[in-house]
Design a protein around this motif. Structure first.
Motif, PDB file in Angstrom:
ATOM      1  N   THR A   1     -56.128  83.290 -88.148  1.00  0.00           N
ATOM      2  CA  THR A   1     -55.537  83.103 -86.821  1.00  0.00           C
ATOM      3  C   THR A   1     -56.344  83.887 -85.791  1.00  0.00           C
ATOM      4  N   GLY A   2     -56.024  83.642 -84.521  1.00  0.00           N
ATOM      5  CA  GLY A   2     -56.723  84.354 -83.457  1.00  0.00           C
ATOM      6  C   GLY A   2     -56.552  85.855 -83.549  1.00  0.00           C
ATOM      7  N   VAL A   3     -55.324  86.321 -83.825  1.00  0.00           N
ATOM      8  CA  VAL A   3     -55.070  87.762 -83.905  1.00  0.00           C
ATOM      9  C   VAL A   3     -55.809  88.369 -85.092  1.00  0.00           C
TER      10      VAL A   3
ATOM     11  N   ARG B   1     -62.207  93.864 -83.222  1.00  0.00           N
ATOM     12  CA  ARG B   1     -61.907  95.212 -82.711  1.00  0.00           C
ATOM     13  C   ARG B   1     -62.608  96.279 -83.533  1.00  0.00           C
ATOM     14  N   ASP B   2     -62.711  96.092 -84.843  1.00  0.00           N
ATOM     15  CA  ASP B   2     -63.350  97.080 -85.711  1.00  0.00           C
ATOM     16  C   ASP B   2     -64.876  97.051 -85.575  1.00  0.00           C
ATOM     17  N   ARG B   3     -65.453  95.856 -85.437  1.00  0.00           N
ATOM     18  CA  ARG B   3     -66.914  95.732 -85.468  1.00  0.00           C
ATOM     19  C   ARG B   3     -67.544  95.743 -84.076  1.00  0.00           C
ATOM     20  N   TRP B   4     -66.866  95.163 -83.090  1.00  0.00           N
ATOM     21  CA  TRP B   4     -67.382  95.128 -81.713  1.00  0.00           C
ATOM     22  C   TRP B   4     -66.274  95.592 -80.764  1.00  0.00           C
ATOM     23  N   PRO B   5     -65.884  96.859 -80.833  1.00  0.00           N
ATOM     24  CA  PRO B   5     -64.707  97.339 -80.087  1.00  0.00           C
ATOM     25  C   PRO B   5     -64.846  97.232 -78.574  1.00  0.00           C
ATOM     26  N   GLU B   6     -66.077  97.215 -78.049  1.00  0.00           N
ATOM     27  CA  GLU B   6     -66.231  97.179 -76.593  1.00  0.00           C
ATOM     28  C   GLU B   6     -65.946  95.793 -76.012  1.00  0.00           C
ATOM     29  N   THR B   7     -65.964  94.739 -76.837  1.00  0.00           N
ATOM     30  CA  THR B   7     -65.709  93.388 -76.345  1.00  0.00           C
ATOM     31  C   THR B   7     -64.238  93.235 -75.963  1.00  0.00           C
ATOM     32  N   VAL B   8     -63.972  92.714 -74.779  1.00  0.00           N
ATOM     33  CA  VAL B   8     -62.596  92.536 -74.292  1.00  0.00           C
ATOM     34  C   VAL B   8     -62.014  91.270 -74.917  1.00  0.00           C
ATOM     35  N   ARG B   9     -60.790  91.378 -75.473  1.00  0.00           N
ATOM     36  CA  ARG B   9     -60.207  90.309 -76.279  1.00  0.00           C
ATOM     37  C   ARG B   9     -58.985  89.700 -75.583  1.00  0.00           C
ATOM     38  N   ILE B  10     -58.984  88.378 -75.448  1.00  0.00           N
ATOM     39  CA  ILE B  10     -57.880  87.639 -74.824  1.00  0.00           C
ATOM     40  C   ILE B  10     -57.428  86.547 -75.794  1.00  0.00           C
ATOM     41  N   VAL B  11     -56.118  86.420 -75.983  1.00  0.00           N
ATOM     42  CA  VAL B  11     -55.539  85.402 -76.861  1.00  0.00           C
ATOM     43  C   VAL B  11     -54.888  84.319 -76.008  1.00  0.00           C
ATOM     44  N   ILE B  12     -55.109  83.058 -76.386  1.00  0.00           N
ATOM     45  CA  ILE B  12     -54.449  81.920 -75.746  1.00  0.00           C
ATOM     46  C   ILE B  12     -53.446  81.350 -76.742  1.00  0.00           C
TER      47      ILE B  12
ATOM     48  N   ALA C   1     -54.860  94.086 -82.985  1.00  0.00           N
ATOM     49  CA  ALA C   1     -56.131  93.605 -82.469  1.00  0.00           C
ATOM     50  C   ALA C   1     -56.492  94.173 -81.110  1.00  0.00           C
ATOM     51  N   GLY C   2     -55.650  95.016 -80.521  1.00  0.00           N
ATOM     52  CA  GLY C   2     -55.960  95.577 -79.214  1.00  0.00           C
ATOM     53  C   GLY C   2     -56.148  94.506 -78.154  1.00  0.00           C
ATOM     54  N   ILE C   3     -55.228  93.542 -78.104  1.00  0.00           N
ATOM     55  CA  ILE C   3     -55.351  92.430 -77.172  1.00  0.00           C
ATOM     56  C   ILE C   3     -55.251  92.940 -75.735  1.00  0.00           C
ATOM     57  N   HIS C   4     -56.180  92.496 -74.876  1.00  0.00           N
ATOM     58  CA  HIS C   4     -56.146  92.884 -73.462  1.00  0.00           C
ATOM     59  C   HIS C   4     -55.127  92.063 -72.692  1.00  0.00           C
ATOM     60  N   GLN C   5     -55.025  90.760 -72.984  1.00  0.00           N
ATOM     61  CA  GLN C   5     -54.129  89.910 -72.218  1.00  0.00           C
ATOM     62  C   GLN C   5     -53.763  88.671 -73.033  1.00  0.00           C
ATOM     63  N   PHE C   6     -52.559  88.139 -72.784  1.00  0.00           N
ATOM     64  CA  PHE C   6     -52.114  86.882 -73.361  1.00  0.00           C
ATOM     65  C   PHE C   6     -52.133  85.811 -72.271  1.00  0.00           C
TER      66      PHE C   6
END
Length: 491
Positions: free
Chosen positions: A64-66, A73-84, A100-105
């Motif tokens: 799944t997306g999460v 989050r573990d391998r590329w933590p600086e990338t900002v993550r958004i779930v749709i 997953a440290g989601i920034h926004q839904f």
């Protein structure tokens, strides 16, 4: 240098080709677009490309997306993550924030403008994080004076994101307030924010400043509540040489905030003389420093915050009607935290993350039962009280995930209810009903609170309450009290 001048790279992950095509069309004018049909293809791209933002669909074959973003989050933590996602389940959002440290839904169906704005903010967040890292390296090499300047720059970067700093769920009651504030932000008129203490009026005022044409000018704030009149005049108007101790002149906030924004909280406590001064500033753009004779001009935007009903104070003669109506054209009601029950979990998680960094104590989130207790409480002190409670929990935490046993007893004793908690036994003491019914209500709350503090260890709870395990079990069966974690496992 090439990376800095090139558009931000955005990775779109969705197993539906038409969804990928629609997102690409909305974003390709401003961003470099990369696409993947599943998590495995996305990981291969991440290994070769410098991706700043990921927009990922939640429902995909395989991971799944999460689940995928938890690996990111573990391998590329600086990338900002958004779930749709097509769902707005609060518990799923909380789990995603933890895992997953989601920034926004973003909820389906999304609007192209909404998608572009969310991606812009995410790219800006990535840039701010990189800037913060650079500033942190500089601070290790500079003197204490230079460190102070850099910290102010970092603070300005954190605060410069406008309305996106107001954390909320997609269906939050504060969305209507934010929408009104956005509308007023672009119009250069005074605004009155009305709401309880600690409900976030100052944060909205700051967001309005950064969303206005004055965003590149200074923002100042002053709390008039409890401030003596003479000190309030000096803070606002400034003072000529010889008025203050030491014989120095002082510039007031009305002059400092020229061409910027000034937020005054507690305006309902302003004295009649101070109210007249504020009215003059609004109508004439003029003021006179304390101890001076000359009239100075100022071109500032005034935003005021008030508790309670100012109309009632006008009717009582405690507040000037002309000042109220000068402000009331832009009156916005800010809901209390008890009216935003669905936002409590996200706010608590965000506060915990910030406090953990501030105090250097690594934690990863809050347990589900803890979030349920926090959501059930009515928070008379609003955001300030919530932050104090999270701080207290962090101080006493021994685990990396904070449990309900760390929560204050008066919150644990609050009865589960859609209408909010009463924070004490006052309802049982003053409500109607027989003595037996009212005593049983208090007994039920004490049992629930004691078991939670002891993490549902019935032996310890029974020992503290002076009961046998059999007696404790009988009372739990009688009141229908069950371990919430056991209930979740059974489901």
């Amino acid at each position: 240098m090439a990376r800095a001048s090139s558009p931000p790279a955005v990775l779109l992950v969705d197993d539906e080709p038409h969804s990928l095509s629609a997102m690409r069309m909305a974003l390709e004018d401003e961003f470099e677009i990369l696409t993947a049909a599943n998590a495995d293809e996305a990981e291969a791209i991440l290994k070769d490309e410098w991706v700043q933002v990921i927009l990922c669909d939640q429902r995909m074959p395989g991971r799944t997306g999460v689940e995928f973003l938890a690996d990111v989050r573990d391998r590329w933590p600086e990338t900002v993550r958004i779930v749709i996602t097509g769902y707005t389940d609060t518990s799923a959002m909380i789990a995603a924030i933890n895992e997953a440290g989601i920034h926004q839904f973003l909820t389906k169906p999304w609007h192209p403008d909404q998608l572009v704005m969310a991606t812009r903010n995410a790219a800006r967040l990535f840039q701010l994080a990189r800037e913060n890292e650079r500033l942190a390296l500089e601070m290790r090499l500079l003197t204490s004076t230079a460190e102070s300047r850099l910290e102010k720059r970092r603070k300005a970067l954190r605060e410069g994101m406008g309305f996106e700093t107001v954390l909320r769920t997609p269906n939050s009651p504060i969305n209507a307030t934010i929408q009104q504030a956005r509308q007023f932000a672009s119009f250069d008129v005074p605004v009155l924010l009305v709401g309880e203490a600690g409900s976030g009026k100052a944060q909205i005022a700051r967001a309005m400043h950064y969303g206005s044409l004055r965003s590149d000018k200074p923002f100042y704030e002053l709390n008039l509540a409890g401030l003596p009149e003479d000190l309030a005049f000096v803070e606002l108007l400034g003072a000529k040489r010889g008025v203050l101790t030491g014989g120095v002149a002082r510039m007031g906030l009305l002059q400092k905030a020229d061409r910027g924004t000034l937020y005054l909280s507690g305006v309902e406590t302003a004295s009649p003389a101070l109210q007249l001064t504020l009215l003059r500033v609004l109508t004439e753009g003029a003021f006179t420093p304390v101890g001076g004779q000359e009239t100075l001009g100022t071109n500032l935007r005034l935003i005021c915050g008030a508790e309670g009903d100012l109309r009632a104070r006008v009717a009582d003669g405690a507040f000037r009607a002309d000042l109220y109506f000068a402000l009331a054209a832009g009156e916005i009601a800010v809901p209390p935290l008890r009216a935003r029950r669905g936002d409590v979990a996200i706010l608590a998680q965000a506060m915990l993350a910030e406090l953990a960094v501030q105090h250097g104590k690594p934690v990863h989130g809050l347990e589900e039962p803890a979030l349920e207790f926090l959501e059930n409480y009515d928070w008379p002190g609003n955001l300030r009280e919530l932050k104090n409670e999270i701080t207290r929990m962090l101080i006493f935490a021994q685990e990396t995930v904070l449990g309900a046993d760390l929560i204050s007893r008066h919150i644990l004793q609050a009865p589960p209810s859609e209408d909010g908690a009463d924070r004490s036994a006052e309802a049982a003491l003053t409500a109607d009903g027989t003595l037996k019914d009212r005593v049983e209500l208090m007994e039920m709350r004490i049992l629930r609170e004691t078991l939670t503090r002891h993490r549902w260890n019935k032996s310890r709870a029974a020992a503290e309450l002076g009961l046998s395990r059999v007696g404790l079990r009988a009372k739990l069966d009688r009141y229908g009290i069950a371990d919430p974690s056991a209930t979740v496992e059974e489901e």
